[in-house]
Design an enzyme around this catalytic site. Sequence first.
Site, PDB file in Angstrom:
ATOM      1  N   LEU A 164      58.873  12.307 -85.603  1.00 40.93           N
ATOM      2  CA  LEU A 164      58.887  13.274 -86.717  1.00 40.93           C
ATOM      3  C   LEU A 164      60.285  13.867 -86.909  1.00 40.93           C
ATOM      4  CD1 LEU A 164      55.540  15.179 -85.924  1.00 40.93           C
ATOM      5  CD2 LEU A 164      55.958  13.614 -87.832  1.00 40.93           C
ATOM      6  N   SER A 165      61.230  13.533 -86.028  1.00 38.69           N
ATOM      7  CA  SER A 165      62.548  14.175 -86.075  1.00 38.69           C
ATOM      8  C   SER A 165      63.270  14.000 -87.422  1.00 38.69           C
ATOM      9  CB  SER A 165      63.428  13.678 -84.930  1.00 38.69           C
ATOM     10  OG  SER A 165      62.882  14.117 -83.710  1.00 38.69           O
ATOM     11  N   LYS A 222      66.403   9.599 -71.938  1.00 38.99           N
ATOM     12  CA  LYS A 222      66.983  10.922 -71.664  1.00 38.99           C
ATOM     13  C   LYS A 222      67.900  10.923 -70.433  1.00 38.99           C
ATOM     14  CE  LYS A 222      63.468  13.670 -74.016  1.00 38.99           C
ATOM     15  NZ  LYS A 222      62.532  14.803 -73.923  1.00 38.99           N
ATOM     16  N   ASN A 264      68.531  15.535 -74.303  1.00 40.93           N
ATOM     17  CA  ASN A 264      67.841  15.117 -75.535  1.00 40.93           C
ATOM     18  C   ASN A 264      68.717  15.297 -76.772  1.00 40.93           C
ATOM     19  OD1 ASN A 264      67.765  17.868 -75.990  1.00 40.93           O
ATOM     20  ND2 ASN A 264      65.690  17.861 -76.793  1.00 40.93           N
ATOM     21  N   ASP A 317      64.800  21.071 -74.993  1.00 41.85           N
ATOM     22  CA  ASP A 317      63.338  21.119 -74.867  1.00 41.85           C
ATOM     23  C   ASP A 317      62.835  22.490 -74.389  1.00 41.85           C
ATOM     24  OD1 ASP A 317      62.809  18.560 -75.762  1.00 41.85           O
ATOM     25  OD2 ASP A 317      62.854  17.660 -73.763  1.00 41.85           O
ATOM     26  N   GLY A 352      52.249  19.848 -63.740  1.00 34.90           N
ATOM     27  CA  GLY A 352      53.086  18.663 -63.897  1.00 34.90           C
ATOM     28  C   GLY A 352      54.465  18.915 -63.320  1.00 34.90           C
ATOM     29  N   ALA A 366      59.514  16.675 -68.290  1.00 37.84           N
ATOM     30  CA  ALA A 366      59.290  17.809 -69.199  1.00 37.84           C
ATOM     31  C   ALA A 366      59.240  19.118 -68.418  1.00 37.84           C
ATOM     32  CB  ALA A 366      58.006  17.596 -69.987  1.00 37.84           C
ATOM     33  N   VAL A 374      51.973  16.199 -54.876  1.00 37.70           N
ATOM     34  CA  VAL A 374      52.432  17.528 -54.441  1.00 37.70           C
ATOM     35  C   VAL A 374      53.926  17.539 -54.099  1.00 37.70           C
ATOM     36  CG1 VAL A 374      52.037  19.387 -52.779  1.00 37.70           C
ATOM     37  CG2 VAL A 374      50.117  18.008 -53.573  1.00 37.70           C
ATOM     38  N   ALA A 375      54.396  16.460 -53.461  1.00 36.82           N
ATOM     39  CA  ALA A 375      55.794  16.437 -53.009  1.00 36.82           C
ATOM     40  C   ALA A 375      56.764  16.638 -54.170  1.00 36.82           C
ATOM     41  CB  ALA A 375      56.077  15.113 -52.299  1.00 36.82           C
TER      42      ALA A 375
HETATM   43  P1  NDP Z   1      56.638  12.237 -66.910  1.00 41.81           P
HETATM   44  O1  NDP Z   1      56.102  10.845 -66.941  1.00 41.81           O
HETATM   45  O2  NDP Z   1      58.017  12.490 -66.426  1.00 41.81           O
HETATM   46  O3  NDP Z   1      55.658  13.137 -65.995  1.00 41.81           O
HETATM   47  C1  NDP Z   1      54.287  13.090 -66.171  1.00 41.81           C
HETATM   48  C2  NDP Z   1      53.610  14.195 -65.359  1.00 41.81           C
HETATM   49  O4  NDP Z   1      52.216  14.191 -65.678  1.00 41.81           O
HETATM   50  C3  NDP Z   1      53.712  14.004 -63.847  1.00 41.81           C
HETATM   51  O5  NDP Z   1      53.823  15.258 -63.246  1.00 41.81           O
HETATM   52  C4  NDP Z   1      52.376  13.320 -63.515  1.00 41.81           C
HETATM   53  O6  NDP Z   1      51.946  13.540 -62.194  1.00 41.81           O
HETATM   54  C5  NDP Z   1      51.453  14.035 -64.472  1.00 41.81           C
HETATM   55  N1  NDP Z   1      50.233  13.274 -64.796  1.00 41.81           N
HETATM   56  C6  NDP Z   1      50.152  12.147 -65.537  1.00 41.81           C
HETATM   57  N2  NDP Z   1      48.847  11.762 -65.652  1.00 41.81           N
HETATM   58  C7  NDP Z   1      48.121  12.676 -64.972  1.00 41.81           C
HETATM   59  C8  NDP Z   1      46.721  12.817 -64.733  1.00 41.81           C
HETATM   60  N3  NDP Z   1      45.820  11.946 -65.211  1.00 41.81           N
HETATM   61  N4  NDP Z   1      46.293  13.881 -63.989  1.00 41.81           N
HETATM   62  C9  NDP Z   1      47.208  14.763 -63.492  1.00 41.81           C
HETATM   63  N5  NDP Z   1      48.539  14.690 -63.700  1.00 41.81           N
HETATM   64  C10 NDP Z   1      48.991  13.645 -64.430  1.00 41.81           C
HETATM   65  O7  NDP Z   1      56.415  12.797 -68.384  1.00 41.81           O
HETATM   66  P2  NDP Z   1      57.212  13.997 -69.077  1.00 41.81           P
HETATM   67  O8  NDP Z   1      57.338  15.086 -68.076  1.00 41.81           O
HETATM   68  O9  NDP Z   1      58.437  13.487 -69.725  1.00 41.81           O
HETATM   69  O10 NDP Z   1      56.232  14.437 -70.271  1.00 41.81           O
HETATM   70  C11 NDP Z   1      55.041  15.187 -70.016  1.00 41.81           C
HETATM   71  C12 NDP Z   1      54.367  15.500 -71.351  1.00 41.81           C
HETATM   72  O11 NDP Z   1      55.115  16.432 -72.113  1.00 41.81           O
HETATM   73  C13 NDP Z   1      54.201  14.249 -72.222  1.00 41.81           C
HETATM   74  O12 NDP Z   1      52.864  14.248 -72.683  1.00 41.81           O
HETATM   75  C14 NDP Z   1      55.169  14.471 -73.365  1.00 41.81           C
HETATM   76  O13 NDP Z   1      54.679  13.906 -74.572  1.00 41.81           O
HETATM   77  C15 NDP Z   1      55.185  15.999 -73.451  1.00 41.81           C
HETATM   78  N6  NDP Z   1      56.438  16.497 -74.065  1.00 41.81           N
HETATM   79  C16 NDP Z   1      56.340  17.203 -75.229  1.00 41.81           C
HETATM   80  C17 NDP Z   1      57.480  17.706 -75.851  1.00 41.81           C
HETATM   81  C18 NDP Z   1      57.339  18.458 -77.143  1.00 41.81           C
HETATM   82  O14 NDP Z   1      58.362  18.649 -77.826  1.00 41.81           O
HETATM   83  N7  NDP Z   1      56.161  18.915 -77.515  1.00 41.81           N
HETATM   84  C19 NDP Z   1      58.827  17.481 -75.277  1.00 41.81           C
HETATM   85  C20 NDP Z   1      58.814  16.761 -74.014  1.00 41.81           C
HETATM   86  C21 NDP Z   1      57.659  16.280 -73.460  1.00 41.81           C
HETATM   87  P3  NDP Z   1      52.487  12.623 -60.969  1.00 41.81           P
HETATM   88  O15 NDP Z   1      53.830  13.169 -60.609  1.00 41.81           O
HETATM   89  O16 NDP Z   1      51.471  12.819 -59.901  1.00 41.81           O
HETATM   90  O17 NDP Z   1      52.538  11.212 -61.483  1.00 41.81           O
END
Ligand code: NDP
Length: 274
Positions: free
Chosen positions: A16-17, A66, A87, A103, A128, A132, A155-156
């Site tokens: 959408l940017s 990123k 970003n 962000d 999480g 993000a 957790v780590a």
């Molecule tokens: P990452 O892939 O870096 O991290 C994903 C995180 O979600 C990890 O902590 C992961 O846990 C956790 N996770 C994934 N699936 C599950 C599940 N089923 N149950 C529990 N925990 C889960 O993604 P990002 O941090 O880059 O992005 C996270 C979200 O933020 C995305 O949905 C993205 O679209 C959104 N976002 C929105 C923005 C906006 O402008 N609105 C901007 C940036 C991001 P684990 O470490 O255990 O794998």
Amino acid sequence: MTDNYAVVGNPIAHSLSPRIHGAFAAQTGQDIHYGRQLVEEGAFAAFARGFFASGGCGLNVTMPFKLDACDFADELTERARAAGAVNTLKKLHDGRVLGDNTDGAGLVSDIRDNLGWVIRDRRVLVLGAGGAARGVLLPLLAETPERIHIANRTVAKAEWLAKEFSADAEITAGGLEEFPCAFDLIINASSAGLSNEMPHLPEKILGENCKAYDMVYGAEPTPFMCWAKARGATVADGLGMLVGQAAESFFLWRGLRPDVAPILQQLRKELQNK
Ligand code: NDP
């Protein structure tokens, strides 16, 4: 002369940017062109080098580039360094390229200014510990919450993040089963909502008048929003964060702060009519 900007990612077709920056430019009378560019993995640096060499002024960078953008930048802002991810890239007058991460500022401005929710002195839970979550911690800390607890499936990763940011404030960390207290504000920074899932969470994490924010957005409320709303929380999705981070990039590039409300309203209407 028209200044050139673009958003780079893979995939990028649904970004959408270009819409958002086009609206900002029209609103503020700026003569810019803002395109979108699909780049293959491994080809980011070559693309960015070419873009800036041919007079490009700035790039927005989305998944999965990123970290590449962070490596590409000649100089980083403090919040980009803390996030370990970029970003927004801006060409400086001396030809070097500045990397920023907007962000977190987008999230905080949405929560504080659009939604009118308070962060200061509140107990904040971040779900999480991915990119993000890392990107928003410094701007969240700047709002001086009472505490921040990071909870993650692995957790780590939460513990590592908490340790890294704990110089400035008390940040605790844990898994998704045990929590130290109830919270006033819960921010879902996990990507679970993208696959229409949510972590299994105990109800007791919702404090009185709890606010629940999901960074994911879409036509329908996310599973996390539905869960929290059914238990009395006030909820919001991440569309305002998306527009907020764009406004912060626009400010970095053009020195002007656009009014985010009209474009946010328009995008919300379009999402709901889809
Ligand atoms: P990452 O892939 O870096 O991290 C994903 C995180 O979600 C990890 O902590 C992961 O846990 C956790 N996770 C994934 N699936 C599950 C599940 N089923 N149950 C529990 N925990 C889960 O993604 P990002 O941090 O880059 O992005 C996270 C979200 O933020 C995305 O949905 C993205 O679209 C959104 N976002 C929105 C923005 C906006 O402008 N609105 C901007 C940036 C991001 P684990 O470490 O255990 O794998």
